[in-house]
Design an enzyme around this catalytic site. Structure first.
Site, PDB file in Angstrom:
ATOM      1  N   ASP A  12      24.206  27.551  31.765  1.00 14.33           N
ATOM      2  CA  ASP A  12      23.673  27.213  32.944  1.00 14.33           C
ATOM      3  C   ASP A  12      23.102  25.974  32.745  1.00 14.33           C
ATOM      4  O   ASP A  12      21.797  25.886  32.133  1.00 14.33           O
ATOM      5  CB  ASP A  12      22.870  28.407  33.518  1.00 14.33           C
ATOM      6  CG  ASP A  12      22.800  28.064  35.028  1.00 14.33           C
ATOM      7  OD1 ASP A  12      23.404  27.211  35.871  1.00 14.33           O
ATOM      8  OD2 ASP A  12      21.852  28.907  35.506  1.00 14.33           O
ATOM      9  N   ASP A 106      27.861  23.014  37.395  1.00 10.18           N
ATOM     10  CA  ASP A 106      26.922  23.219  36.449  1.00 10.18           C
ATOM     11  C   ASP A 106      26.704  24.462  35.592  1.00 10.18           C
ATOM     12  O   ASP A 106      25.535  24.870  34.943  1.00 10.18           O
ATOM     13  CB  ASP A 106      25.295  22.757  37.120  1.00 10.18           C
ATOM     14  CG  ASP A 106      25.187  23.940  38.289  1.00 10.18           C
ATOM     15  OD1 ASP A 106      25.959  24.563  38.840  1.00 10.18           O
ATOM     16  OD2 ASP A 106      23.839  24.206  38.604  1.00 10.18           O
ATOM     17  N   GLU A 107      27.602  25.547  35.808  1.00  8.10           N
ATOM     18  CA  GLU A 107      27.797  26.905  35.021  1.00  8.10           C
ATOM     19  C   GLU A 107      29.238  27.235  34.830  1.00  8.10           C
ATOM     20  O   GLU A 107      29.942  26.959  35.624  1.00  8.10           O
ATOM     21  CB  GLU A 107      26.914  27.811  35.823  1.00  8.10           C
ATOM     22  CG  GLU A 107      27.447  28.024  37.260  1.00  8.10           C
ATOM     23  CD  GLU A 107      26.331  29.079  37.636  1.00  8.10           C
ATOM     24  OE1 GLU A 107      25.981  30.216  36.952  1.00  8.10           O
ATOM     25  OE2 GLU A 107      26.332  29.256  39.008  1.00  8.10           O
TER      26      GLU A 107
END
EC number: 2.7.7.7
Length: 364
Positions: A12, A106-107
């Site tokens: 993350d 983003d993850e």
């Protein structure tokens, strides 16, 4: 035969949008920053950690964010830039495993039970991935490691920002009993409030209720709640992607204006690309040189071959493309990539990988 315990990593990125803006604009570093919205209207898409100290959060109105933090700096989101950075990060993931399930820009989840670097330690792989993201992209990432996706995602929050945590099978029970109910995957604000009305404030409280009771109160979700508090989450990492290219690039701390600097920088990038080609086993017929100039304009120069060129030929082509035309201004970034790969599709479903080979055709 006993089934192997899975090793799942959840990566993350820390305050991703805001961190990208601070990386690209040094004047914003260390300052409270909101991406999206403004003092009068709109909604905050992301907040830097400096802004979060004042209570600024994503999904908050810009007006409320400005009241909480009068010195807050608002910037417009640049989603193409975030996507570009996200793709760079995912290429790092694919150096370790094809079992990558992106959740957003983003993850992502990575299943490294079996991996390309033959490292039995998911913890060490996560450390290496985070180190490479910092060195190659310039951003901090946090990671969680466990034997299923829910626990890995939960673990990635424990030591944020720029940290990681592991939840081992033997520790999962005690960890889940202490976990606040709103931290459980699939339990949102409304459900959490309903549970608190029943006296369910953490995993231990939830564990006291039978499957029959939870199903009656929460419908089909009752089975999910019954399982996750016992560390049971059977959802597998489910990647499904079409790889079109393989590349490596580097953004320089200071712009490069001399030919010998360009060649030296490209040699280092080419070495990294060779490592990625070796790990992935792919070949490409098209060689591309990417150039980002001092003024942030981007130019690409490409050459396509009838046959897959060997490494030496790829390097010679990079040098040829560099000399193809005069450089417009000092260089901020170089990238080298190959496309028109020998593998059209990489489809993985429930841990099985299908390779379709053919002759010479192509978040967050």
């Amino acid at each position: 035969m006993e089934e192997k315990t899975r090793k799942i990593i959840h990566v993350d990125m820390d305050a991703f949008y805001a961190s990208v803006e601070q990386m690209d604009n040094p004047e914003l570093r260390g300052k409270p920053l909101a991406v999206g919205g403004n003092q009068e209207r709109g909604v905050v898409a992301a907040a830097s950690y400096e802004a979060r100290k004042f209570g600024v959060r994503s999904a908050m109105s810009g007006k409320m964010a400005a009241l909480k933090c009068p010195q807050l700096i608002f910037v417009r989101p640049r989603f193409e830039r975030y996507k570009e950075i996200s793709n760079q990060i995912r290429e790092i993931f694919y150096d370790y495993t094809e079992m990558v399930e992106p959740l957003s820009l983003d993850e992502a989840f990575l299943d490294v039970t079996e991996n390309k670097v033959n490292n039995p330690s998911a913890t060490l792989i996560a450390l290496e991935i985070r180190k490479r993201i910092k060195e190659e992209v310039g951003l901090n990432a946090s990671a969680g490691i466990s034997y299923n996706k829910f626990l890995a995602k939960t673990a990635s929050d424990i030591n944020k920002p720029n940290g990681q945590a592991v939840i081992l099978p033997k520790d999962a029970g005690a960890f889940l009993e202490k976990l606040p109910i709103e931290k459980f995957f699939g339990i949102g604000k409304v459900t959490a409030e309903k549970m608190k009305e029943l006296g369910i404030h953490n995993g231990f409280d939830l564990k006291q209720y039978s499957l029959q009771f939870l199903t009656k109160r929460f419908g089909k979700s009752g089975l999910h709640f019954f399982n996750i508090v016992r560390g049971i989450h059977l959802s597998e990492v489910q990647p499904n992607r079409l790889r079109k290219s393989l590349s490596a690039e580097n953004t320089f701390e200071t712009d490069l204006s001399k030919e010998e600097q360009w060649i030296h920088a490209l040699e280092e990038i080419f070495e990294e690309l060779k490592r990625r080609i070796s790990r992935s086993g792919v070949k490409g017929r098209t060689v591309t040189l990417k150039i980002k100039y001092h003024d942030f304009t981007v130019q690409t120069r490409s050459k396509t071959f009838e046959q897959y060129p060997e490494e030496q030929k790829i390097w010679e082509t990079v040098v040829e493309l560099l000399a193809q035309e005069e450089m417009k201004s000092p260089v901020r970034l170089f990238g080298i990539g190959i496309s028109n790969l020998n593998v059209e599709e990489e489809r993985i479903h429930f841990g099985k990988q299908l390779w379709i080979e053919f002759g010479g055709k192509d978040e967050g």
